[in-house]
Design an enzyme around this catalytic site. Structure first.
Site, short mmCIF file in Angstrom:
data_model
loop_
_atom_site.label_atom_id
_atom_site.label_comp_id
_atom_site.label_asym_id
_atom_site.label_seq_id
_atom_site.Cartn_x
_atom_site.Cartn_y
_atom_site.Cartn_z
N LYS A 1 1.31 -1.27 -0.40
CA LYS A 1 -0.07 0.55 0.05
C LYS A 1 1.43 1.04 0.11
CE LYS A 1 -3.39 -2.51 0.28
NZ LYS A 1 -3.96 -3.62 0.88
C1 LIG Z 1 -9.76 -3.93 -1.41
C2 LIG Z 1 -9.78 -4.33 0.10
N1 LIG Z 1 -10.05 -4.41 1.06
C3 LIG Z 1 -9.31 -5.12 2.37
C4 LIG Z 1 -8.15 -5.42 2.73
C5 LIG Z 1 -7.49 -6.05 3.60
O1 LIG Z 1 -6.41 -5.08 4.32
P1 LIG Z 1 -4.94 -5.86 4.91
O2 LIG Z 1 -4.16 -6.51 4.59
O3 LIG Z 1 -4.63 -5.18 5.72
O4 LIG Z 1 -5.76 -7.03 5.92
C6 LIG Z 1 -7.79 -5.01 1.55
C7 LIG Z 1 -6.11 -5.86 1.25
O5 LIG Z 1 -4.89 -6.01 0.35
C8 LIG Z 1 -7.86 -4.63 -0.20
O6 LIG Z 1 -7.52 -4.90 -1.52
#
Ligand SMILES: Cc1ncc(COP(=O)(O)O)c(C=O)c1O
Length: 406
Positions: free
Chosen positions: A202
């Site tokens: 990110k």
């Molecule tokens: C659209 C979206 N929502 C939620 C998440 C979940 O984030 P995390 O990987 O920090 O748990 C991601 C992770 O890439 C994502 O792309």
């Protein structure tokens, strides 16, 4: 109609020389010496888990996105779970989202007992289609959960209007969209709650981590309680002031982000605008090249939107190639370009098929987009040479597989 095949440069897939020697990943973190120092200092401090860096990071983050409150979590997924909880979603409720997302968006609804209801996407941005969403609202619907696909904000004003008309909450999954702007406003300051992820691919990373921003104290309070076992923060403050008594008032989780992670986040935050600028530069260069290439559709940017470019997903026009997306994907990988695909539509995963009976065909726009999508490398640490390599590899592959009519 005869078809001729180009005999241009040999693809690595067919024994030619790859465009580059080492694999270029589709996303990667950037870590400066001062980021490393910030983490070292946190390690040497008295606090590893919740200490002063947590509140400092939350305040700085809230101020960056223009929100009143920011509550950190141990991941974007945990933050989504927290937002569903704070919204009051429970057994029997429904929430509407897009099928073209990471499974975590819909999974978070299941965690609280609610049912994810999918609405198909708009063909240009691949964000949730507001009219489709409107048609899915029932008496059980409590929330709309748009996802800012690739970093391009969803139709936030139209969604807010729909939510207002039907008495729903908007929980924006902005895990792709930190730093994006919508009608001049920062993502994170528009929806009732906005969720971010600090996973290493990110715009800013804390290793694993996430955040929910909100303008409403009642949500911030619930979120803080939920991420800390359901212990009310008043009780926690009493405890910190030397008293032993505390109360667990909700069934919460341990979803706390550490001081170590927050120290890293604090060190990365001031570089965010520079990183976004670099991503925008790369996207502009890609788009000016790919718009000229036959069979390639670069991502659309709507008026009034400034995307954060977490991803750069191109679409392949199937009728322009003599091979499918899979072959083109493998050809690019063989050139050492770390392409990826975002996303397998959530309802097509075995868990969702088995539990809800999806068979495919329910969301035709998302499903056909999925068949055509390839995410090209996009991260702020990419060098000019990296960008050139991606463009050369795509050109070489298109050249080789393009269907020519003569
Ligand atoms: C659209 C979206 N929502 C939620 C998440 C979940 O984030 P995390 O990987 O920090 O748990 C991601 C992770 O890439 C994502 O792309």
């Amino acid at each position: 109609m005869a078809t001729t095949i180009s005999t241009h440069e040999r693809l690595a897939l067919h024994g030619g020389t790859p465009v580059r020697r080492a694999l270029l990943p589709y996303g990667h973190q950037s870590m400066d010496e001062d980021d490393i120092q910030a983490v070292v200092e946190a390690l040497r401090s008295d606090w590893l888990t919740t200490g002063p860096k947590v509140a400092e990071f939350e305040e700085a983050f809230a101020s960056y996105v223009g929100a009143k409150y920011a509550v950190s979590f141990s991941s974007g997924t945990a933050a989504l779970h927290g937002a569903m909880f704070a919204a009051g979603l429970e057994n029997g409720d429904e929430a509407i989202t897009t099928p073209l997302t990471f499974a975590a968006t819909a999974n978070a609804m299941l965690y609280v007992g609610a049912r994810p209801v999918f609405a198909d996407v708009a063909d240009d941005t691949l964000n949730i289609d507001v009219e489709e969403a409107r048609s899915k609202v029932t008496s059980r619907t409590q929330a709309i959960v748009p996802v800012d696909y690739g970093g391009h904000p969803a139709d936030l004003y139209e969604i807010s209007r729909l939510a207002e008309q039907r008495g729903l909450l908007v929980i924006e999954d902005a895990c792709h969209a930190l730093g994006a702007r919508y009608e001049g406003r920062q993502v994170g300051s528009i929806a009732h709650m906005t969720v971010f992820s600090f996973h290493p691919v990110k715009h800013l990373t804390t290793g694993e981590g996430g955040m929910v921003t909100t303008g409403l104290a009642k949500f911030a309070e619930k979120l803080r309680c939920f991420r800390n076992h359901g212990i009310s923060s008043d009780a926690r403050q009493r405890q910190e002031s030397g008293k032993w008594y505390y109360e667990m008032v909700e069934l919460g989780f341990n979803y706390r982000l550490t001081d170590i992670g927050c120290a890293l986040g604090l060190s990365q935050l001031p570089k965010l605008d520079r990183n976004l600028e670099r991503r925008r530069e790369i996207a502009a260069q890609y788009t000016s090249e790919f718009r000229e290439m036959p069979g390639i559709v670069p991502p659309t940017v709507r008026r009034g939107v400034d995307p954060a470019w977490h991803l750069y997903p191109i679409r392949l026009e199937p009728e322009k190639f003599r091979v499918g997306r899979g072959e083109i994907f493998h050809a690019l990988r063989a050139e050492n370009i770390g392409v990826n695909v975002h996303y397998i539509p959530v309802h097509l995963h075995p868990y969702y098929r088995d539990r809800f009976g999806y068979r495919g065909g329910e969301y035709p726009i998302a499903e056909s987009a999925y068949e055509q999508l390839i995410s090209l490398p996009m991260f702020h640490g990419m060098s000019d040479q990296d960008v050139e390599d991606v463009i050369s590899a795509v050109r070489k592959t298109v050249d080789q597989f393009q269907l020519r009519q003569g």
